[in-house]
Design an enzyme around this catalytic site. Structure first.
Site, mmCIF file in Angstrom:
data_model
loop_
_atom_site.group_PDB
_atom_site.id
_atom_site.type_symbol
_atom_site.label_atom_id
_atom_site.label_comp_id
_atom_site.label_asym_id
_atom_site.label_seq_id
_atom_site.Cartn_x
_atom_site.Cartn_y
_atom_site.Cartn_z
ATOM 1 N N GLU A 44 0.869 -1.196 0.000
ATOM 2 C CA GLU A 44 0.000 0.000 0.000
ATOM 3 C C GLU A 44 0.896 1.234 0.000
ATOM 4 O O GLU A 44 1.750 1.378 0.875
ATOM 5 C CB GLU A 44 -0.915 0.048 1.227
ATOM 6 C CG GLU A 44 -1.866 1.250 1.168
ATOM 7 C CD GLU A 44 -2.690 1.517 2.431
ATOM 8 O OE1 GLU A 44 -3.621 2.327 2.353
ATOM 9 O OE2 GLU A 44 -2.392 0.921 3.482
ATOM 10 N N GLU A 69 4.831 4.913 3.708
ATOM 11 C CA GLU A 69 4.301 6.223 4.115
ATOM 12 C C GLU A 69 5.478 7.192 4.230
ATOM 13 O O GLU A 69 6.525 6.829 4.755
ATOM 14 C CB GLU A 69 3.553 6.079 5.459
ATOM 15 C CG GLU A 69 3.169 7.360 6.146
ATOM 16 C CD GLU A 69 2.361 8.326 5.279
ATOM 17 O OE1 GLU A 69 1.346 7.917 4.688
ATOM 18 O OE2 GLU A 69 2.774 9.498 5.193
ATOM 19 N N ASP A 118 -3.408 11.446 -2.143
ATOM 20 C CA ASP A 118 -3.528 12.901 -2.262
ATOM 21 C C ASP A 118 -3.861 13.265 -3.709
ATOM 22 O O ASP A 118 -3.225 12.774 -4.632
ATOM 23 C CB ASP A 118 -2.214 13.576 -1.847
ATOM 24 C CG ASP A 118 -1.857 13.255 -0.396
ATOM 25 O OD1 ASP A 118 -2.792 13.151 0.424
ATOM 26 O OD2 ASP A 118 -0.667 13.085 -0.090
ATOM 27 N N THR A 192 -10.212 1.975 5.212
ATOM 28 C CA THR A 192 -9.053 2.754 5.664
ATOM 29 C C THR A 192 -9.577 3.818 6.645
ATOM 30 O O THR A 192 -10.793 4.000 6.788
ATOM 31 C CB THR A 192 -8.359 3.450 4.479
ATOM 32 O OG1 THR A 192 -9.120 4.600 4.100
ATOM 33 C CG2 THR A 192 -8.200 2.527 3.283
ATOM 34 N N GLU A 193 -8.649 4.549 7.265
ATOM 35 C CA GLU A 193 -9.083 5.621 8.168
ATOM 36 C C GLU A 193 -9.911 6.677 7.407
ATOM 37 O O GLU A 193 -10.986 7.086 7.849
ATOM 38 C CB GLU A 193 -7.865 6.324 8.810
ATOM 39 C CG GLU A 193 -7.410 5.721 10.122
ATOM 40 C CD GLU A 193 -6.200 4.800 9.965
ATOM 41 O OE1 GLU A 193 -5.762 4.593 8.809
ATOM 42 O OE2 GLU A 193 -5.714 4.283 10.988
HETATM 43 C C1 LIG Z 1 -4.989 11.191 2.236
HETATM 44 S S1 LIG Z 1 -3.906 10.153 3.113
HETATM 45 C C2 LIG Z 1 -4.697 8.557 3.062
HETATM 46 C C3 LIG Z 1 -4.162 7.627 4.113
HETATM 47 C C4 LIG Z 1 -4.721 6.194 4.076
HETATM 48 N N1 LIG Z 1 -4.367 5.516 2.848
HETATM 49 C C5 LIG Z 1 -6.201 6.183 4.256
HETATM 50 O O1 LIG Z 1 -6.928 5.936 3.277
HETATM 51 O O2 LIG Z 1 -6.669 6.412 5.375
HETATM 52 C C6 LIG Z 1 -2.608 9.955 1.939
HETATM 53 C C7 LIG Z 1 -1.317 9.466 2.584
HETATM 54 O O3 LIG Z 1 -0.386 9.161 1.564
HETATM 55 C C8 LIG Z 1 0.896 9.611 1.940
HETATM 56 N N2 LIG Z 1 1.653 9.817 0.700
HETATM 57 C C9 LIG Z 1 1.347 10.675 -0.297
HETATM 58 N N3 LIG Z 1 2.259 10.604 -1.273
HETATM 59 C C10 LIG Z 1 3.163 9.668 -0.889
HETATM 60 C C11 LIG Z 1 4.343 9.154 -1.470
HETATM 61 N N4 LIG Z 1 4.796 9.617 -2.649
HETATM 62 N N5 LIG Z 1 5.033 8.214 -0.810
HETATM 63 C C12 LIG Z 1 4.602 7.760 0.397
HETATM 64 N N6 LIG Z 1 3.487 8.221 1.011
HETATM 65 C C13 LIG Z 1 2.776 9.157 0.373
HETATM 66 C C14 LIG Z 1 0.605 10.890 2.711
HETATM 67 O O4 LIG Z 1 1.667 11.260 3.573
HETATM 68 C C15 LIG Z 1 -0.675 10.514 3.475
HETATM 69 O O5 LIG Z 1 -0.381 9.949 4.735
#
Ligand SMILES: C[S@@+](CC[C@H](N)C(=O)[O-])C[C@H]1O[C@@H](n2cnc3c(N)ncnc32)[C@H](O)[C@@H]1O
Length: 217
Positions: A44, A69, A118, A192-193
């Protein structure tokens, strides 16, 4: 105990190298050795606080799971889950997935999850979207033939963009799409959260399942 402090998060991460892999590049091509089994690798990207990756590991002991992450302050919450109730088929990596080809070898990954990534709405940031052509090219190199990418989002623009990118890609075929995942929820769905929050707010959850075509003739 809540671990909000960034310094404390760093210290905790460094105290549990069995759970958060500190030098992921060293394991390229050898992730199964680290898990000490031959189970398939599921990844993931952007695992956030780890609910999905933790529960995936819990309910699917026949598979290995790796959550990537980029922020210490976030991944530490996933680490807390593992500390409280350890699972030997889940590992975490604090890493920017932009460089994912540095940590996985060709054919090493069997399933990739992109959950509520994101959206990066500005055009000049579009390369950062986890379904940009640049990322799809990277996934092509690490995914096995026939491997699956599962993507969920509440963001219609990202959903539309991702559909277009998968369709334009030589490497992936879309095999399932939903404009409202919760109308026909698979029994195996793990929230997911972010998903929990969006479902509570009655937001639509858009879903794409794409399959890696493998080498193009
Ligand atoms: C909007 S949150 C969603 C978190 C989780 N997947 C959920 O659905 O609850 C997006 C997460 O992706 C991480 N993220 C975004 N781009 C990333 C990258 N290039 N590499 C690793 N993590 C990344 C961000 O730091 C953030 O914690």
């Amino acid at each position: 105990m809540r671990l909000r402090n960034v310094k404390y998060a760093k210290e905790l991460i460094h105290s549990y190298p069995d759970y958060v892999v500190l030098k992921p590049k060293n394991h390229k091509g050898k992730w199964r050795d680290l898990f000490e089994n031959k189970k398939p690798i599921q990844v993931e990207i952007g695992c956030g606080k780890g609910k999905f990756i933790y529960e995936s590991g819990l309910y699917n002991p026949e598979k290995n799971f790796i959550g990537i992450e980029k922020f210490d302050s976030v991944i530490v919450r996933a680490l807390e889950k593992l500390i409280l109730e350890p699972l030997d088929n889940v590992k975490l990596i604090r890493f920017d997935a932009t460089h994912i080809n540095d940590i996985f070898k060709e054919n090493e990954v069997e399933h990739l999850y992109l959950n509520f990534s994101d959206p990066w709405p500005k055009l000049r940031h579009s390369k950062r979207r986890l379904t940009s052509p640049q990322f799809l090219e990277k996934y092509h190199h690490i995914l096995k033939d026939g491997a699956i990418i599962d993507m969920k989002t509440d963001n219609y623009a990202l959903f539309e963009y991702s559909l277009m990118m998968f369709n334009q890609s030589d490497y992936f075929a879309i095999i399932d799409v939903s404009l409202d995942l919760y109308k026909d929820l698979p029994a195996t769905n793990i929230q997911t959260e972010f998903e929990m929050k969006f479902v509570e707010e009655n937001n639509a959850i858009y879903y794409i399942k794409a399959q890696h075509k493998g080498e193009i003739e």
